[in-house]
Design a protein around this motif. Structure first.
Motif, short mmCIF file in Angstrom:
data_model
loop_
_atom_site.label_atom_id
_atom_site.label_comp_id
_atom_site.label_asym_id
_atom_site.label_seq_id
_atom_site.Cartn_x
_atom_site.Cartn_y
_atom_site.Cartn_z
N VAL A 102 -0.97 -0.41 -21.15
CA VAL A 102 -0.03 -1.02 -20.21
C VAL A 102 0.59 0.13 -19.43
O VAL A 102 1.32 0.95 -19.96
N ASP A 103 0.22 0.21 -18.14
CA ASP A 103 0.66 1.28 -17.25
C ASP A 103 1.89 0.77 -16.50
O ASP A 103 1.80 -0.23 -15.77
N CYS A 104 3.03 1.42 -16.69
CA CYS A 104 4.32 0.89 -16.24
C CYS A 104 4.83 1.57 -14.97
O CYS A 104 5.24 2.74 -15.01
N PHE A 105 4.84 0.82 -13.88
CA PHE A 105 5.42 1.26 -12.61
C PHE A 105 6.70 0.48 -12.34
O PHE A 105 6.88 -0.08 -11.27
N VAL A 106 7.57 0.43 -13.32
CA VAL A 106 8.88 -0.22 -13.15
C VAL A 106 9.93 0.84 -13.47
O VAL A 106 9.63 1.84 -14.11
N ASN A 107 11.16 0.60 -13.02
CA ASN A 107 12.17 1.62 -13.24
C ASN A 107 12.58 1.70 -14.71
O ASN A 107 12.32 0.80 -15.50
N VAL A 145 -2.72 4.72 -7.40
CA VAL A 145 -3.01 5.14 -8.77
C VAL A 145 -3.89 4.11 -9.46
O VAL A 145 -4.81 4.46 -10.20
N SER A 146 -3.65 2.83 -9.20
CA SER A 146 -4.48 1.80 -9.83
C SER A 146 -5.92 1.88 -9.34
O SER A 146 -6.86 1.64 -10.11
N LEU A 147 -6.12 2.24 -8.08
CA LEU A 147 -7.49 2.46 -7.58
C LEU A 147 -8.13 3.64 -8.29
O LEU A 147 -9.32 3.60 -8.63
N PHE A 148 -7.37 4.69 -8.52
CA PHE A 148 -7.87 5.84 -9.25
C PHE A 148 -8.28 5.42 -10.66
O PHE A 148 -9.37 5.77 -11.13
N VAL A 149 -7.43 4.67 -11.34
CA VAL A 149 -7.73 4.23 -12.70
C VAL A 149 -9.00 3.38 -12.72
O VAL A 149 -9.85 3.56 -13.60
N ARG A 150 -9.14 2.52 -11.75
CA ARG A 150 -10.32 1.64 -11.71
C ARG A 150 -11.57 2.40 -11.24
O ARG A 150 -12.61 2.35 -11.91
N PRO A 183 -1.67 9.36 -14.61
CA PRO A 183 -3.07 9.70 -14.90
C PRO A 183 -3.77 10.40 -13.74
O PRO A 183 -4.60 11.28 -13.97
N ALA A 184 -3.42 10.06 -12.52
CA ALA A 184 -4.06 10.71 -11.37
C ALA A 184 -3.69 12.19 -11.32
O ALA A 184 -4.50 13.02 -10.90
N GLN A 185 -2.50 12.54 -11.76
CA GLN A 185 -2.10 13.94 -11.78
C GLN A 185 -2.59 14.68 -13.01
O GLN A 185 -2.68 15.90 -13.02
N GLU A 217 0.80 -1.22 0.00
CA GLU A 217 0.00 0.00 0.00
C GLU A 217 0.84 1.27 0.00
O GLU A 217 0.31 2.36 -0.23
N TRP A 218 2.13 1.18 0.25
CA TRP A 218 3.00 2.35 0.29
C TRP A 218 3.53 2.73 -1.09
O TRP A 218 4.12 3.78 -1.25
N ARG A 219 3.32 1.86 -2.06
CA ARG A 219 3.79 2.14 -3.42
C ARG A 219 2.74 2.96 -4.16
O ARG A 219 1.54 2.74 -4.00
N SER A 220 3.17 3.87 -4.99
CA SER A 220 2.22 4.73 -5.71
C SER A 220 1.32 3.93 -6.65
O SER A 220 0.17 4.32 -6.89
N ALA A 221 1.80 2.81 -7.15
CA ALA A 221 0.97 1.99 -8.04
C ALA A 221 -0.32 1.56 -7.35
O ALA A 221 -1.37 1.43 -8.00
N TYR A 222 -0.26 1.35 -6.05
CA TYR A 222 -1.42 0.87 -5.30
C TYR A 222 -2.57 1.89 -5.39
O TYR A 222 -3.70 1.54 -5.74
#
Length: 141
Positions: free
Chosen positions: A80-85, A36-41, A132-134, A29-34
């Motif tokens: 494909v939303d990429c949360f990798v370095n 942002v993915s809720l926002f997208v959904r 996308p959230a921003q 839950e501390w990662r931004s993907a967590y």
């Protein structure tokens, strides 16, 4: 020439209901993907597919270890939303091309100009170094 995000592409991807594979989405839950993915959904109304090394279920959605593991009934993948370095995103983009995704969205700080060019050459829309959230406020979403 460096990639420049097209505001029309960003708006279209955020408004058109579709299926987003979120690469790097885990139960942490501390990662931004967590979030942002809720926002997208929940705010944008997209179907989401978690993609993570363990294949963990996230937000009640079954997860997969890679884009190629996503079954045909969950295809096509619109974004494909990429949360990798940045060093790893090229391989994800190559996989996105291989599975027939329509677009790739590289999150804030994720930049790979060569991979973006490969995606564009393959006909995918590309958004890079953006969230996308921003972006949502710009389009009243």
């Amino acid at each position: 020439m460096p990639h420049t995000n097209d505001p029309a592409v960003i708006e279209r991807l955020m408004r058109a209901k579709g299926r987003w594979a979120i690469v790097g989405l885990t139960t942490n839950e501390w990662r931004s993907a967590y979030d942002v993915s809720l926002f997208v959904r929940d705010k944008l109304g997209m179907d989401i597919i978690p993609v993570n090394l363990a294949g963990d279920t996230v937000h009640g959605e079954p997860g997969y270890r890679s884009l190629t593991d996503i079954p045909p009934e969950k295809q096509p993948i619109d974004v494909v939303d990429c949360f990798v370095n940045s060093q790893r995103v090229g391989a994800v983009i190559d996989e996105a091309i291989a599975v027939g995704a329509k677009a790739v969205w590289l999150q804030l700080g994720v930049i790979d100009e060569a991979a973006a060019e490969r995606a564009k050459a393959a006909g995918l829309d590309v958004v890079m170094n953006s969230c996308p959230a921003q972006q949502a406020w710009k389009y009243n979403l």
